[in-house]
Design a protein around this motif. Structure first.
Motif, PDB file in Angstrom:
ATOM      1  N   ARG A 183       1.489  10.215  -2.061  1.00 42.64           N
ATOM      2  CA  ARG A 183       1.478   9.118  -3.028  1.00 42.64           C
ATOM      3  C   ARG A 183       0.237   8.285  -2.818  1.00 42.64           C
ATOM      4  NH1 ARG A 183       2.900   4.409  -0.409  1.00 42.64           N
ATOM      5  NH2 ARG A 183       4.290   4.515   1.399  1.00 42.64           N
ATOM      6  N   VAL A 184       0.075   7.296  -3.681  1.00 48.13           N
ATOM      7  CA  VAL A 184      -1.102   6.440  -3.597  1.00 48.13           C
ATOM      8  C   VAL A 184      -1.016   5.602  -2.335  1.00 48.13           C
ATOM      9  CG1 VAL A 184      -1.369   6.342  -6.094  1.00 48.13           C
ATOM     10  CG2 VAL A 184       0.010   4.610  -4.948  1.00 48.13           C
ATOM     11  N   ARG A 185      -2.116   4.997  -1.974  1.00 46.27           N
ATOM     12  CA  ARG A 185      -2.153   4.133  -0.806  1.00 46.27           C
ATOM     13  C   ARG A 185      -1.219   2.946  -1.009  1.00 46.27           C
ATOM     14  NH1 ARG A 185      -8.159   2.466  -0.432  1.00 46.27           N
ATOM     15  NH2 ARG A 185      -7.255   1.090   1.172  1.00 46.27           N
ATOM     16  N   ASP A 186      -0.743   2.387   0.146  1.00 47.81           N
ATOM     17  CA  ASP A 186       0.171   1.246   0.088  1.00 47.81           C
ATOM     18  C   ASP A 186      -0.371   0.124  -0.786  1.00 47.81           C
ATOM     19  OD1 ASP A 186       1.677   2.698   1.801  1.00 47.81           O
ATOM     20  OD2 ASP A 186       1.524   1.337   3.515  1.00 47.81           O
ATOM     21  N   ALA A 187      -1.643  -0.196  -0.624  1.00 44.16           N
ATOM     22  CA  ALA A 187      -2.227  -1.331  -1.342  1.00 44.16           C
ATOM     23  C   ALA A 187      -2.248  -1.107  -2.846  1.00 44.16           C
ATOM     24  CB  ALA A 187      -3.642  -1.594  -0.840  1.00 44.16           C
ATOM     25  N   GLU A 188      -2.129   0.155  -3.296  1.00 42.87           N
ATOM     26  CA  GLU A 188      -2.195   0.465  -4.725  1.00 42.87           C
ATOM     27  C   GLU A 188      -0.834   0.802  -5.316  1.00 42.87           C
ATOM     28  OE1 GLU A 188      -4.857   3.716  -4.674  1.00 42.87           O
ATOM     29  OE2 GLU A 188      -6.608   2.541  -4.065  1.00 42.87           O
ATOM     30  N   PHE A 189       0.207   0.796  -4.496  1.00 44.32           N
ATOM     31  CA  PHE A 189       1.513   1.284  -4.941  1.00 44.32           C
ATOM     32  C   PHE A 189       2.066   0.478  -6.114  1.00 44.32           C
ATOM     33  CE2 PHE A 189       6.125   1.692  -4.774  1.00 44.32           C
ATOM     34  CZ  PHE A 189       6.275   3.065  -4.684  1.00 44.32           C
ATOM     35  N   HIS A 191       0.353  -1.320  -8.203  1.00 42.77           N
ATOM     36  CA  HIS A 191      -0.657  -1.462  -9.255  1.00 42.77           C
ATOM     37  C   HIS A 191      -1.107  -2.912  -9.441  1.00 42.77           C
ATOM     38  CE1 HIS A 191       0.013   2.722 -10.413  1.00 42.77           C
ATOM     39  NE2 HIS A 191       1.301   2.480 -10.337  1.00 42.77           N
ATOM     40  N   GLU A 193      -3.850  -5.475  -9.578  1.00 42.24           N
ATOM     41  CA  GLU A 193      -5.293  -5.484  -9.787  1.00 42.24           C
ATOM     42  C   GLU A 193      -5.940  -6.515  -8.864  1.00 42.24           C
ATOM     43  OE1 GLU A 193      -7.121  -3.503 -11.571  1.00 42.24           O
ATOM     44  OE2 GLU A 193      -5.380  -2.365 -12.307  1.00 42.24           O
ATOM     45  N   PRO A 194      -6.998  -6.137  -8.159  1.00 44.31           N
ATOM     46  CA  PRO A 194      -7.683  -7.118  -7.298  1.00 44.31           C
ATOM     47  C   PRO A 194      -8.222  -8.282  -8.110  1.00 44.31           C
ATOM     48  CG  PRO A 194      -8.431  -4.874  -6.853  1.00 44.31           C
ATOM     49  CD  PRO A 194      -7.617  -4.805  -8.109  1.00 44.31           C
TER      50      PRO A 194
END
Length: 243
Positions: A183-189, A191, A193-194
Motif C-alpha cells: 500500500r501507499v506510505r503511511d503519510a499518504e494513506f 490523502h 495534501e501538504p
C-alpha cells in the motif's frame, strides 16, 4: 466521616449521577473497584501489556488521544504509586509530552484483547524526566526498552486512581505476525495534501523601523500623515489562543 471512595470521580460525573439516579451504583463501584494506588494484580497486569492508550489535554482543555506500544512491560511499574514509560524519537510533534508540560493530568488505558479481555484505567499526574535522572533513581530500568530504539526521555506518572474497565464488548484479537502490505506510505494513506510552506516574513521590528524612517521622511517634507503599524499576530492551536 467522609469515606475514601467519595473522593473519586469528578464534580461533573457526580452531578450526572444524581440527575440520572445512578449515585448509589457509582458509589458502590468507587468503593469496590477504584483505588488510589496499584494493587499487586494491577502491577502484574501492566507488566504483561504491550500497548497503552493515552489521554492528555493542554492548559486550555484541548484534548489529544494517543497510543504507545512496546515489548510486554515497556511501561515500568516503579512502585505501588508510580509508573514510567519511555518516549522515543518520532515525528517530532511531541503532542502528548507537550500537553504534559502545560497540564500534568494524564489518563492511561491498558487493554488486554487476547487473554483476560478487560482493561485497566490509570489516571495520574505526569512529568517528563531525562533518562539519566530517572535511571539514577531507579537503576533497575532496562537499558533497551525496545530493540534498537533509544529512549529520548521518560514520562513519570504518579498514580491518583486506578480501576477496571469491564470485559463487556472488548473484542478478542489473536496475535499473529504482522503481514507485509502493498500500500501507499503511511503519510499518504489518508490523502492529505501538504500545506504549501508559508513565505518567510520579516519580523515586526522591521516594518516598525521602516515606518519610523517613513515618518521621519514625511516630517522632513512637511507631511503629517499617520503611520499605522500592524499589531503582532497571535498563534492559534485548535481554537486555543496563546500569546
Amino acid at each position: 466521616m467522609t469515606q475514601p471512595h467519595q473522593h473519586f470521580g469528578s464534580a461533573g460525573e457526580h452531578q450526572l449521577q444524581r440527575e440520572h439516579g445512578t449515585a448509589d451504583r457509582a458509589a458502590e463501584f468507587y468503593r469496590r473497584q477504584v483505588r488510589p494506588h496499584l494493587t499487586a494484580q494491577m502491577r502484574d497486569f501492566i507488566a504483561k501489556q504491550s500497548m497503552v492508550f493515552l489521554a492528555s489535554a493542554d492548559s486550555g482543555g484541548a484534548c489529544d488521544a494517543s497510543f504507545r506500544a512496546g515489548p510486554p512491560g515497556f511501561v515500568q511499574v516503579l512502585d505501588d504509586h508510580t509508573l514510567a514509560y519511555p518516549e522515543y524519537k518520532g515525528n517530532g510533534v511531541l503532542a502528548s509530552a507537550g500537553n504534559i508540560t502545560e497540564n500534568p493530568h494524564l489518563g492511561l488505558l491498558f487493554m488486554d484483547f487476547t487473554h483476560e479481555h478487560l482493561g485497566l484505567h490509570v489516571n495520574g499526574t505526569a512529568h517528563l524526566r531525562p533518562d539519566s535522572a530517572l535511571r539514577l533513581a531507579h537503576p533497575q530500568l532496562p537499558v533497551e526498552t525496545a530493540p534498537g530504539r533509544k529512549v529520548e526521555f521518560w514520562v513519570h506518572v504518579s498514580v491518583d486512581e486506578a480501576y477496571i474497565h469491564c470485559s463487556k464488548h472488548i473484542p478478542h484479537l489473536v496475535p499473529a505476525p504482522r503481514p507485509r502490505l502493498e500500500r501507499v506510505r503511511d503519510a499518504e494513506f489518508f490523502h492529505v495534501e501538504p500545506v504549501p510552506p508559508t513565505p518567510a516574513r520579516p519580523s515586526w521590528a522591521a516594518p516598525a523601523a521602516a515606518a519610523s524612517v517613513a515618518a521621519a521622511s514625511a516630517a522632513a517634507d512637511g507631511e503629517r500623515e499617520p503611520v499605522r503599524v500592524p499589531p503582532p499576530r497571535r498563534a492559534w492551536r485548535f481554537g486555543v489562543r496563546r500569546a
